[in-house]
Design a protein around this motif. Structure first.
Motif, PDB file in Angstrom:
ATOM      1  N   ASP A 150      -5.303  -0.489  19.917  1.00 57.70           N
ATOM      2  CA  ASP A 150      -4.588  -1.993  19.404  1.00 57.70           C
ATOM      3  C   ASP A 150      -3.765  -1.967  18.044  1.00 57.70           C
ATOM      4  O   ASP A 150      -4.790  -0.821  17.810  1.00 57.70           O
ATOM      5  CB  ASP A 150      -5.623  -2.965  19.321  1.00 57.70           C
ATOM      6  N   VAL A 151      -2.772  -2.257  17.879  1.00 58.88           N
ATOM      7  CA  VAL A 151      -2.107  -2.212  16.770  1.00 58.88           C
ATOM      8  C   VAL A 151      -2.778  -2.754  15.721  1.00 58.88           C
ATOM      9  O   VAL A 151      -3.081  -1.686  13.976  1.00 58.88           O
ATOM     10  CB  VAL A 151      -0.502  -3.202  16.962  1.00 58.88           C
ATOM     11  N   ASP A 152      -3.238  -3.367  15.768  1.00 55.78           N
ATOM     12  CA  ASP A 152      -4.189  -5.124  14.254  1.00 55.78           C
ATOM     13  C   ASP A 152      -5.266  -3.888  13.839  1.00 55.78           C
ATOM     14  O   ASP A 152      -5.875  -3.032  12.364  1.00 55.78           O
ATOM     15  CB  ASP A 152      -4.354  -5.726  15.091  1.00 55.78           C
ATOM     16  N   THR A 153      -6.205  -3.521  14.823  1.00 54.47           N
ATOM     17  CA  THR A 153      -7.133  -2.844  14.744  1.00 54.47           C
ATOM     18  C   THR A 153      -7.173  -1.046  14.418  1.00 54.47           C
ATOM     19  O   THR A 153      -7.611  -0.567  13.522  1.00 54.47           O
ATOM     20  CB  THR A 153      -8.235  -2.273  16.025  1.00 54.47           C
ATOM     21  N   MET A 154      -5.360  -0.580  14.415  1.00 55.57           N
ATOM     22  CA  MET A 154      -5.078   0.457  14.191  1.00 55.57           C
ATOM     23  C   MET A 154      -5.108   0.115  13.139  1.00 55.57           C
ATOM     24  O   MET A 154      -5.405   1.483  11.417  1.00 55.57           O
ATOM     25  CB  MET A 154      -4.098   1.142  14.957  1.00 55.57           C
ATOM     26  N   GLY A 155      -4.720  -0.210  12.390  1.00 48.58           N
ATOM     27  CA  GLY A 155      -4.578  -0.791  10.564  1.00 48.58           C
ATOM     28  C   GLY A 155      -5.763  -0.787  10.127  1.00 48.58           C
ATOM     29  O   GLY A 155      -5.734  -0.141   8.604  1.00 48.58           O
ATOM     30  N   GLU A 156      -6.254  -1.698  10.357  1.00 47.81           N
ATOM     31  CA  GLU A 156      -7.828  -1.724  10.195  1.00 47.81           C
ATOM     32  C   GLU A 156      -8.521  -0.540   9.534  1.00 47.81           C
ATOM     33  O   GLU A 156      -9.015  -0.795   8.781  1.00 47.81           O
ATOM     34  CB  GLU A 156      -8.352  -2.936  10.338  1.00 47.81           C
ATOM     35  N   CYS A 157      -8.818   0.487  10.689  1.00 39.35           N
ATOM     36  CA  CYS A 157      -8.847   1.712  10.570  1.00 39.35           C
ATOM     37  C   CYS A 157      -8.666   2.614   9.948  1.00 39.35           C
ATOM     38  O   CYS A 157      -9.375   3.664   8.972  1.00 39.35           O
ATOM     39  CB  CYS A 157      -9.297   2.061  11.880  1.00 39.35           C
ATOM     40  N   ALA A 158      -7.679   2.564   9.508  1.00 38.14           N
ATOM     41  CA  ALA A 158      -6.714   3.373   8.539  1.00 38.14           C
ATOM     42  C   ALA A 158      -6.894   3.439   7.240  1.00 38.14           C
ATOM     43  O   ALA A 158      -7.471   3.507   5.939  1.00 38.14           O
ATOM     44  CB  ALA A 158      -4.438   3.246   8.452  1.00 38.14           C
ATOM     45  N   ARG A 159      -7.202   1.769   7.017  1.00 35.55           N
ATOM     46  CA  ARG A 159      -7.606   1.193   5.697  1.00 35.55           C
ATOM     47  C   ARG A 159      -9.095   1.783   5.372  1.00 35.55           C
ATOM     48  O   ARG A 159      -9.306   2.077   3.924  1.00 35.55           O
ATOM     49  CB  ARG A 159      -7.542  -0.082   5.613  1.00 35.55           C
ATOM     50  N   ILE A 160     -10.071   1.163   5.940  1.00 39.03           N
ATOM     51  CA  ILE A 160     -11.531   2.183   6.260  1.00 39.03           C
ATOM     52  C   ILE A 160     -11.392   3.666   6.196  1.00 39.03           C
ATOM     53  O   ILE A 160     -12.666   4.094   5.284  1.00 39.03           O
ATOM     54  CB  ILE A 160     -12.086   1.682   7.421  1.00 39.03           C
ATOM     55  N   SER A 161     -10.844   4.572   7.059  1.00 47.30           N
ATOM     56  CA  SER A 161     -10.400   5.792   7.669  1.00 47.30           C
ATOM     57  C   SER A 161     -10.371   6.418   5.486  1.00 47.30           C
ATOM     58  O   SER A 161     -10.578   7.274   4.498  1.00 47.30           O
ATOM     59  CB  SER A 161      -9.838   6.462   8.136  1.00 47.30           C
ATOM     60  N   THR A 162      -8.803   5.696   4.638  1.00 48.83           N
ATOM     61  CA  THR A 162      -9.030   6.201   3.778  1.00 48.83           C
ATOM     62  C   THR A 162      -9.839   6.132   2.603  1.00 48.83           C
ATOM     63  O   THR A 162      -9.912   6.865   1.262  1.00 48.83           O
ATOM     64  CB  THR A 162      -7.626   4.929   3.303  1.00 48.83           C
ATOM     65  N   GLY A 163     -10.551   4.819   2.956  1.00 47.46           N
ATOM     66  CA  GLY A 163     -12.038   5.206   1.877  1.00 47.46           C
ATOM     67  C   GLY A 163     -13.025   6.247   2.105  1.00 47.46           C
ATOM     68  O   GLY A 163     -13.922   6.208   1.326  1.00 47.46           O
ATOM     69  N   ALA A 164     -12.941   7.187   3.391  1.00 41.66           N
ATOM     70  CA  ALA A 164     -13.116   8.155   2.941  1.00 41.66           C
ATOM     71  C   ALA A 164     -13.110   9.297   2.801  1.00 41.66           C
ATOM     72  O   ALA A 164     -13.624  10.401   2.315  1.00 41.66           O
ATOM     73  CB  ALA A 164     -13.302   8.444   4.889  1.00 41.66           C
ATOM     74  N   HIS A 165     -11.436   8.875   1.427  1.00 44.36           N
ATOM     75  CA  HIS A 165     -11.204   9.721   0.935  1.00 44.36           C
ATOM     76  C   HIS A 165     -10.456  11.521   1.762  1.00 44.36           C
ATOM     77  O   HIS A 165     -10.549  12.473   1.227  1.00 44.36           O
ATOM     78  CB  HIS A 165     -11.371  10.298  -0.582  1.00 44.36           C
TER      79      HIS A 165
END
Length: 329
Positions: free
Chosen positions: A77-92
């Protein structure tokens, strides 16, 4: 100097492939110590991350000694992948990688991984969603195409570069091939010959010796090589390749004591990261690989995979050292 965004990787970097149930932090620790220049987490399900599934969240664990390291995501899912990129960025992490190459049915038949090779416009939209939701460099790992009639990697590379990915790793097989047959790097070489392609191109598939790494580097002109299965139980392959590329001479093969030491380090990190019982159980899949080729090893392996006692495991590993020192002296 090969660079992914601001990340400097040296003149010819060797990458550790993201491998499910293999390239977790304990395994990465051993590979980093033995020369891996860039590593990735096991691939993380975007749907699992969104619903806060414990296994997916745990895969976000990264450690400073691993850097540079990328978090790899997959999803349908395109939107879900975008949201996961945001979450993953928070793991540095140092970068975000998108998996468009996994061929297994549980992934591809759900519209993720290599399935996106059948829908390039969706792949482009998904990649753009990830890029738009992180300030980190975004890279992609994929395959030549879905099958022999749709080897579209040349078009895919241009389109993904145009929207902003900063490196591309290509496995030299189609999805239909899975891991069968010999990897074909011909199209990977053609990517490097394309004057429009300016991002680093890394080749992946069947690199299992220093000689092959040298041959493929020179024949196909790739910027670096990603190594997967050949590193399982043999993390020394990274430094062996580096030494051979620099000198044309082979490093000495790891001794039995080297194998035992690496196995101990892997076990120790596994326990510290996952807890004693889980760490011991999940380490069992690695013993046969670390000691592959040793004559009459089966009795030791059976004892290693049956015990839940750390003290007993360490005792068995000491016995391995002593036994093979005598046998192979």
């Amino acid at each position: 100097m090969v660079k992914i965004g601001p990340i400097e990787l040296g003149d010819f970097p060797l990458l550790l492939a993201p491998m499910e149930d293999v390239s977790d932090p304990p395994f990465r620790a051993v590979c980093k110590e033995n020369g891996a220049d860039l590593m990735y987490t096991e691939f993380i399900s975007s749907e699992g991350l969104i619903r806060d599934a414990a296994k997916s969240v745990q895969k976000l664990d990264i450690f400073d000694y691993e850097r540079p390291i990328g978090i790899q995501l997959f999803g349908s899912d395109v939107d879900t992948m975008g949201e996961c990129a945001r979450i993953s960025t928070g793991a540095h992490p140092d970068l975000i990688d998108i998996n468009y190459g996994c061929p297994v049915k549980q992934v591809a038949c759900r519209g993720a991984g290599a399935a996106l090779l059948q829908d390039i416009p969706k792949m482009v939209r998904m990649t753009k969603a990830v890029i738009d939701n992180t300030h980190l460099p975004v890279t992609v790992k994929t395959r030549l195409g879905w099958d022999d009639s749709t080897k579209n990697i040349l078009d895919v590379a241009e389109r993904l570069q145009d929207i902003g990915i900063q490196a591309l790793t290509v496995h030299g097989r189609t999805r239909v091939q899975m891991y069968k047959g010999e990897a074909d790097w011909t199209l990977i070489g053609r990517l490097k010959e394309n004057p429009r392609i300016t991002i680093p191109i890394f080749g992946n598939g069947d690199i299992d010796s220093p000689e092959k790494a040298l041959e493929y580097r020179d024949r196909y002109g790739v910027d670096g090589i990603m190594i997967g299965r050949a590193s399982i139980g043999y993390p020394w392959i990274f430094n062996e390749i580096k030494h051979f590329l620099a000198t044309g001479i082979h490093r000495p093969a790891p001794t039995v004591q080297d194998r035992v030491d690496a196995c101990r380090k892997h076990l120790d990190f596994s326990i510290r990261w996952k807890g004693e019982r889980t760490g011991i159980v999940e380490m069992r899949r690695h013993y046969a690989n670390y000691f592959k080729g040793l004559p009459d090893f089966k009795p030791f392996r059976m004892r290693l995979v049956l015990t839940y006692s750390l003290d007993e495991l360490l005792t068995i590993l000491n016995e391995v050292s002593e036994f093979y020192e005598g046998v192979m002296a």
